[in-house]
Design an enzyme around this catalytic site. Structure first.
Site, PDB file in Angstrom:
ATOM      1  CG  ASP A   1      -4.435 -21.211   2.520  1.00  0.00           C
ATOM      2  OD1 ASP A   1      -5.530 -21.806   2.654  1.00  0.00           O
ATOM      3  OD2 ASP A   1      -3.964 -20.468   3.394  1.00  0.00           O
TER       4      ASP A   1
ATOM      5  CG  ASP B   1      -0.973 -14.296  -0.460  1.00  0.00           C
ATOM      6  OD1 ASP B   1       0.005 -14.963  -0.854  1.00  0.00           O
ATOM      7  OD2 ASP B   1      -1.335 -14.281   0.729  1.00  0.00           O
TER       8      ASP B   1
ATOM      9  CB  CYS C   1      -4.826   6.969  -5.449  1.00  0.00           C
ATOM     10  SG  CYS C   1      -5.832   5.499  -5.185  1.00  0.00           S
TER      11      CYS C   1
ATOM     12  CB  CYS D   1      -9.231   4.205  -4.745  1.00  0.00           C
ATOM     13  SG  CYS D   1      -8.891   5.049  -3.187  1.00  0.00           S
TER      14      CYS D   1
ATOM     15  CB  CYS E   1      -7.720   8.976  -3.535  1.00  0.00           C
ATOM     16  SG  CYS E   1      -6.589   8.073  -2.464  1.00  0.00           S
TER      17      CYS E   1
ATOM     18  CG  HIS F   1      -5.642   4.445  -0.484  1.00  0.00           C
ATOM     19  ND1 HIS F   1      -5.456   5.067  -1.695  1.00  0.00           N
ATOM     20  CD2 HIS F   1      -4.404   4.296   0.064  1.00  0.00           C
ATOM     21  CE1 HIS F   1      -4.160   5.308  -1.864  1.00  0.00           C
ATOM     22  NE2 HIS F   1      -3.496   4.850  -0.812  1.00  0.00           N
TER      23      HIS F   1
HETATM   24 ZN    ZN Z   1      -6.767   5.878  -3.147  1.00  0.00          ZN
END
Ligand code: ZN
Length: 396
Positions: A108, A287, A325, A327, A330, A356
């Site tokens: 930015d 964002d 999920c 990730c 998880c 996560h």
């Molecule tokens: Zn997750």
């Protein structure tokens, strides 16, 4: 050629790669799927950018960001200018090299933090004078200087200096502020044309639409910026406290005016619901600090709403945070264990929760893209919105 900034900056004989185009896959409705090609690879949109305020996404390592599929991250010029400073950034060979991230970075202009964090001394035609929130030292940001700073950082997408008006904002002030922001935008664009990247990679420059909640000023702002022909356009000054329906109507008004072949970035937005609604209104890029900030405060996003991991109901819940999920958090840990980590004050709680949450946001925009390409976005969005407001009734 206007709009292909890279081809202005570098003749091919320099050996630079300068494919800078935003190719759009046309679909029905406003929701768009696109590809922005940068010197550091493609960005497939819609896209969410994790926020790396001080050159680090809080509690998440670059290798983890790569693993969850983050395509681009954001850095804050205000913070990086004050610390470590542009001299160190240049000695390091630019921000990518300094922070160990070789995918695209957007920086930015620093304006937002000057207005929100520092002790403001004054805004003038020349720029904005402020005292550092770190040591009280006096600084002046001008439209030209913030381009120079971003040249030192070597970000792939630079932003012009703007004034982000607060909410509520007097109409007269919003008009004057937009006119000043517009003059600054032109100076920023001129400075970009006068200067060159320092590290052999092309840098794009985005203009920022302002005008508070006033439709007519927003229209003027968007139209005038389009006349200046930026590489992409941000919609700034939203998600600052205005009602959510106002945010959506102003966003829609802006995307109606902004050219369809340039990327649109809605700054600082927002919740999963905000993101889905804005994608539907033709926004490509987002964002927000929510996934990382909420993660550090034990609030986790799931496909079915938010969880407060400190809640006693998780004490003996050995299911993952979000069973859909994929990730690392998880795949390997339970709600029970995360609750324990938060209660015990373990640093890993912040890491696993942030990872996560970012993974969820990246998934959300990636799935939105797939749904757009599949011509099923409207239905998919309706289903996600319904799920996001169902299961979880815990106090957050
Ligand atoms: Zn997750």
């Amino acid at each position: 050629m206007p709009g292909e900034a890279g081809s202005i900056d570098f003749p091919r004989s320099f050996g630079y790669l300068f494919i800078l185009r935003f190719s759009l896959i046309p679909r029905e409705g406003r929701a768009r799927a696109g590809v922005l090609e940068t010197d550091r690879g493609e960005i497939k949109t819609p896209v969410f950018m994790p926020v790396g305020t001080q050159g680090a996404v809080k509690a998440v390592e670059p290798r983890e960001l790569e693993e969850i599929g983050a395509q681009i991250i954001l850095g804050n010029t205000y913070h990086l200018y004050l610390r470590p400073g542009t001299e160190i950034a240049e000695k390091a060979g630019g921000l990518h090299s300094f922070i160990g991230w070789d995918r695209p970075i957007l920086t930015d202009s620093g304006g937002f933090q000057v207005f929100s964090l520092s002790s403001l001394r004054g805004i003038s035609e020349e720029g904005v004078e402020f005292r550092s929130h770190l040591d009280g030292s006096l600084h002046l940001f001008t439209p030209e200087k913030v381009i120079d700073f971003q040249r030192s950082l070597g970000s792939d997408i630079m932003m012009v200096l703007d004034e982000c008006t607060p909410f509520p904002c007097d109409e007269r002030y919003a008009l004057e502020s937009h006119l000043l922001t517009l003059r600054w935008a032109e100076r920023g664009r001129n400075q970009k044309e006068k200067t060159r990247p320092l590290y052999g990679r092309s840098q794009l420059l985005f203009g920022i639409v302002q005008g508070s909640t006033y439709g007519q000023i927003r229209e003027q702002s968007a139209q005038a910026l389009v006349g200046l022909d930026f590489d992409g356009y941000a919609i700034g000054g939203l998600s600052v406290g205005e009602p959510v329906d106002v945010m959506y109507s102003i966003t829609e008004l802006c995307t109606d005016i902004l050219p369809s072949d340039k990327l649109r970035y809605l700054m600082g937005v927002g919740t999963p619901e905000n993101i889905l609604e804005s994608i539907e209104r033709g926004v490509d890029m987002f964002d927000c600090v929510l996934p990382t900030r909420n993660g550090r405060n034990a609030t986790l996003f799931t496909r079915n709403g938010k969880l407060n991991m400190r809640n006693a109901s998780h004490a003996d819940d050995f299911s993952p945070v979000d069973s859909e999920c994929e990730c690392y958090t998880c795949r390997n840990f339970t709600r029970s264990y995360l609750r324990h980590l938060f209660r015990a004050g373990e640093i890993m709680a912040l890491q696993l929760a942030s990872l996560h949450n970012l993974s969820f946001y990246v998934w959300l925009t990636r799935e939105a893209r797939d749904a757009i390409l599949d011509d099923s976005f409207a239905m998919w969005k309706k289903e996600q919105l319904s799920r996001l407001s169902t299961e979880i009734t815990e106090p957050i």
